[in-house]
Design a protein around this motif. Structure first.
Motif, short mmCIF file in Angstrom:
data_model
loop_
_atom_site.label_atom_id
_atom_site.label_comp_id
_atom_site.label_asym_id
_atom_site.label_seq_id
_atom_site.Cartn_x
_atom_site.Cartn_y
_atom_site.Cartn_z
N SER A 129 0.85 -1.20 0.00
CA SER A 129 0.00 0.00 0.00
C SER A 129 0.88 1.25 0.00
O SER A 129 1.97 1.25 0.58
N ILE A 130 0.39 2.32 -0.62
CA ILE A 130 1.14 3.58 -0.52
C ILE A 130 0.57 4.48 0.58
O ILE A 130 1.06 5.60 0.76
N GLY A 131 -0.42 4.03 1.32
CA GLY A 131 -0.94 4.84 2.42
C GLY A 131 -2.37 4.48 2.73
O GLY A 131 -3.03 3.80 1.94
N ASP A 132 -2.86 4.96 3.86
CA ASP A 132 -4.18 4.56 4.33
C ASP A 132 -5.29 5.39 3.69
O ASP A 132 -5.91 6.23 4.35
N TYR A 133 -5.52 5.14 2.41
CA TYR A 133 -6.63 5.76 1.69
C TYR A 133 -6.91 4.86 0.49
O TYR A 133 -6.07 4.07 0.09
N VAL A 134 -8.12 5.00 -0.05
CA VAL A 134 -8.55 4.12 -1.14
C VAL A 134 -8.64 4.93 -2.43
O VAL A 134 -9.18 6.04 -2.44
N LEU A 135 -8.11 4.37 -3.50
CA LEU A 135 -8.15 5.00 -4.82
C LEU A 135 -9.00 4.13 -5.74
O LEU A 135 -9.36 3.02 -5.39
N THR A 136 -9.32 4.68 -6.93
CA THR A 136 -10.17 3.91 -7.84
C THR A 136 -9.40 2.79 -8.52
O THR A 136 -10.00 1.89 -9.10
#
Ligand code: 4H3
Length: 247
Positions: A129-136
């Motif tokens: 993961s590149i960080g604690d957020y969700v991308l499309t």
């Protein structure tokens, strides 16, 4: 290093991979990034690469079969496979350095709700993961990973841009930077940087880096000071002054 990117959106990678620093690395033959369109491996009559999830829940899931075909086409069985996902371990510079030492890397980019778990299990994909957020989609994370890995490969950065004395890499956040002119809208560059005393300049940079790290990332400062390092007398004096802590 060879990087294969498996994606439904190969066109997203052009500008990033062909751009200044990565493009030069490609021209020098140091880095070879190749995209593979997963849809090309669809065996469905409508060229579909996704379908409804078993168990419901809405959204679409990328099917195993086109991913298996794409994986086989890049000989992924013998290579490190990464799946960009918010479920993965969060990337840090240490992980980037490890990956930069590989000869081959395969990055799978998911879209929609994700990919059929069997594709991840079979191809032994490590989730990152590149960080604690969700991308499309996993494409932007894959580009972040590629950029960070590429700049750690020897000879990718010119001498002017050494990766070595930088923030995070050294363990501290980077000191502020200035360039010409010396005075801009009445704001002066710190005097010490312009007087040519390199010992004083290094001390200033170290003091700034310590202060910033203490303010913004006390966790990094703890780690930095707890590691066994060879500090000069001057550095020890600055550390004790800033942290009020005896080394
Ligand atoms: C990675 C991928 C965030 C990250 C991602 C991250 C869409 C993966 C979908 C795609 C799955 C949902 N979002 N933080 N999104 O690195 O295919 O998980």
């Amino acid at each position: 290093m060879n990087i294969d990117v498996l994606t439904l959106f190969p066109e997203m990678f052009g500008p990033v991979v062909g751009g200044s620093i990565l493009g030069r690395a490609a021209a020098k033959g140091i880095l070879n990034v190749k995209t593979t369109d997963i849809r090309d491996f669809s065996n469905d009559k409508h060229n579909r690469a996704d379908d409804y999830p078993f168990g419901g829940g809405g959204g679409m899931v990328m099917m195993a079969d086109p991913i298996f075909g794409a994986m086989e086409s890049v000989s992924a069985a013998d290579k490190k496979v990464i799946y960009m996902s918010p479920r993965g371990r969060i990337l840090d510079q240490q992980k980037i350095i490890e990956l930069s030492q590989l000869d081959n890397l395969v990055i799978l980019c998911g879209h929609y709700e994700g990919v059929d778990q069997r594709a991840l299990d079979y191809w032994n994909a490590e989730e990152v993961s590149i960080g604690d957020y969700v991308l499309t989609g996993g494409e932007l994370p894959a580009m972040v990973l590629i950029d960070a890995v590429a700049r750690m490969i020897p000879d990718v950065l010119g001498n002017e841009n050494s990766a070595l004395d930088e923030s995070i890499y050294s363990g501290l956040l980077e000191h502020p930077q200035y360039t010409k002119p010396r005075q801009y809208r009445g704001i002066e560059v710190p005097e010490v940087l312009t007087n040519g005393n390199h010992k004083l300049i290094d001390e200033w940079k170290f003091r700034q880096a310590l202060t910033l790290t203490q303010e913004r990332r006390p966790d990094l400062l703890e780690e930095y000071l707890d590691k066994d390092r060879e500090f000069t007398k001057g550095e020890k004096r600055i550390i004790e002054e800033i942290t009020k802590r005896k080394l």
